[in-house]
Design a protein around this motif. Sequence first.
Motif, mmCIF file in Angstrom:
data_model
loop_
_atom_site.group_PDB
_atom_site.id
_atom_site.type_symbol
_atom_site.label_atom_id
_atom_site.label_comp_id
_atom_site.label_asym_id
_atom_site.label_seq_id
_atom_site.Cartn_x
_atom_site.Cartn_y
_atom_site.Cartn_z
ATOM 1 N N ARG A 106 2.407 2.836 -10.017
ATOM 2 C CA ARG A 106 3.348 1.834 -9.487
ATOM 3 C C ARG A 106 3.457 1.931 -7.967
ATOM 4 N NH1 ARG A 106 6.238 3.101 -14.266
ATOM 5 N NH2 ARG A 106 7.601 4.530 -13.155
ATOM 6 N N LYS A 107 3.487 3.158 -7.440
ATOM 7 C CA LYS A 107 3.550 3.318 -5.985
ATOM 8 C C LYS A 107 2.288 2.774 -5.323
ATOM 9 C CE LYS A 107 6.663 7.238 -5.324
ATOM 10 N NZ LYS A 107 6.790 8.587 -4.738
ATOM 11 N N LEU A 108 1.140 3.069 -5.893
ATOM 12 C CA LEU A 108 -0.105 2.565 -5.326
ATOM 13 C C LEU A 108 -0.127 1.042 -5.333
ATOM 14 C CD1 LEU A 108 -2.633 5.111 -6.854
ATOM 15 C CD2 LEU A 108 -1.908 4.972 -4.463
ATOM 16 N N GLU A 109 0.347 0.451 -6.396
ATOM 17 C CA GLU A 109 0.397 -1.016 -6.473
ATOM 18 C C GLU A 109 1.371 -1.569 -5.430
ATOM 19 O OE1 GLU A 109 -0.856 -4.603 -7.319
ATOM 20 O OE2 GLU A 109 -1.744 -2.781 -8.153
ATOM 21 N N LEU A 110 2.539 -0.942 -5.294
ATOM 22 C CA LEU A 110 3.540 -1.371 -4.317
ATOM 23 C C LEU A 110 2.976 -1.340 -2.893
ATOM 24 C CD1 LEU A 110 6.572 -1.975 -3.510
ATOM 25 C CD2 LEU A 110 6.839 0.509 -3.370
ATOM 26 N N PHE A 111 2.256 -0.270 -2.564
ATOM 27 C CA PHE A 111 1.797 -0.080 -1.194
ATOM 28 C C PHE A 111 0.485 -0.787 -0.877
ATOM 29 C CE2 PHE A 111 4.550 3.821 -1.535
ATOM 30 C CZ PHE A 111 5.560 3.290 -0.752
ATOM 31 N N ARG A 112 -0.209 -1.338 -1.865
ATOM 32 C CA ARG A 112 -1.460 -2.065 -1.595
ATOM 33 C C ARG A 112 -1.241 -3.199 -0.591
ATOM 34 N NH1 ARG A 112 -6.035 -1.882 -5.282
ATOM 35 N NH2 ARG A 112 -5.711 -0.193 -6.765
ATOM 36 N N SER A 113 -0.089 -3.851 -0.677
ATOM 37 C CA SER A 113 0.172 -4.974 0.224
ATOM 38 C C SER A 113 1.259 -4.659 1.250
ATOM 39 C CB SER A 113 0.564 -6.216 -0.584
ATOM 40 O OG SER A 113 1.723 -5.943 -1.348
ATOM 41 N N ALA A 114 1.704 -3.424 1.298
ATOM 42 C CA ALA A 114 2.737 -3.027 2.260
ATOM 43 C C ALA A 114 2.170 -3.048 3.680
ATOM 44 C CB ALA A 114 3.259 -1.627 1.932
ATOM 45 N N PRO A 115 3.022 -3.275 4.677
ATOM 46 C CA PRO A 115 2.550 -3.245 6.070
ATOM 47 C C PRO A 115 1.896 -1.910 6.414
ATOM 48 C CG PRO A 115 4.804 -4.049 5.949
ATOM 49 C CD PRO A 115 4.450 -3.549 4.572
ATOM 50 N N MET A 149 -1.849 5.679 2.263
ATOM 51 C CA MET A 149 -3.245 5.791 2.707
ATOM 52 C C MET A 149 -4.209 5.508 1.563
ATOM 53 S SD MET A 149 -3.305 8.966 5.443
ATOM 54 C CE MET A 149 -2.284 10.120 4.495
ATOM 55 N N ILE A 150 -3.923 6.061 0.378
ATOM 56 C CA ILE A 150 -4.805 5.838 -0.767
ATOM 57 C C ILE A 150 -4.785 4.366 -1.163
ATOM 58 C CG2 ILE A 150 -5.201 6.357 -3.203
ATOM 59 C CD1 ILE A 150 -4.088 9.195 -2.616
#
Length: 193
Positions: A106-115, A149-150
Motif C-alpha cells: 500500500r505504501k509503494l502504491e501511495l508513493f508511486r505518484s507522490a511528489p 525511492m523504491i
Amino acid sequence: MRLVHPVTYDQVRAVYLRDHPADRPHAANSNRDGEKALAMAEDLLGAWSLVRLTREEVLGVVLPWHLSEGGSVELVPRSGLTVGEAADRIRAGGPGMAAANPVCARKLELFRSAPLTPVYLSTRPVPHSDYGDLRVRTGLIHLDGLHRMIAWELSRRLSPGEPLEAFVAGSPVPATHPPHRRPDTARTGGPRP
C-alpha cells in the motif's frame, strides 16, 4: 552527486516535518521513526548537506533491514540491500510479494505518484538495531525515504536527467557506488576482507 550547499540540522528537520507530518493519514505512518533517525544521524555525524543525486546514485543507496508491519517476507534482509536491489526483489516477487507484505504494498502504491520530495541519508549507519548487521558501513545509507525511492524506481519516475534532492548527514559527502551493487560486493562478488 552534486553538492548544493551545507545546511543545518534545524533546516533539515523543518523540511522533514513540513513534508512528512507525524499525523499524515496513511497506513503505518512511520514519520516519527524517520524524525528519530534524523536525530540519531545528527548526534552521530553532526554535519548536513543538501545534494542532488542521479538515478544511478539513488539506486545505489543502501537500505537497512525492513519487514513491513504485519509482513511475512523481508523486503530488505538484515545485511542490507541497495534501492535498486530492493526494487528488483519486488519485481521478481510479483503479486506474491505484495500479498505477503500488504502494508508495504500500500505504501509503494501511495508513493508511486507522490511528489519527488527530498530523501534523507547518512554516510554511516545510525545506532539502531535495523542498521546493526549492515555489511556496508560507509556510503549513502538510508535514514528516511525507503518506500518513496523504491516506488519511484518501480514507476520509472527516477530520470537520468532529473536529479533527486537529498539531505545527507556526514562530512565529507562520499563518492557513490554503482547501481544495484553494494560497495562491499561491487568488485569481488563477496564481502571485502
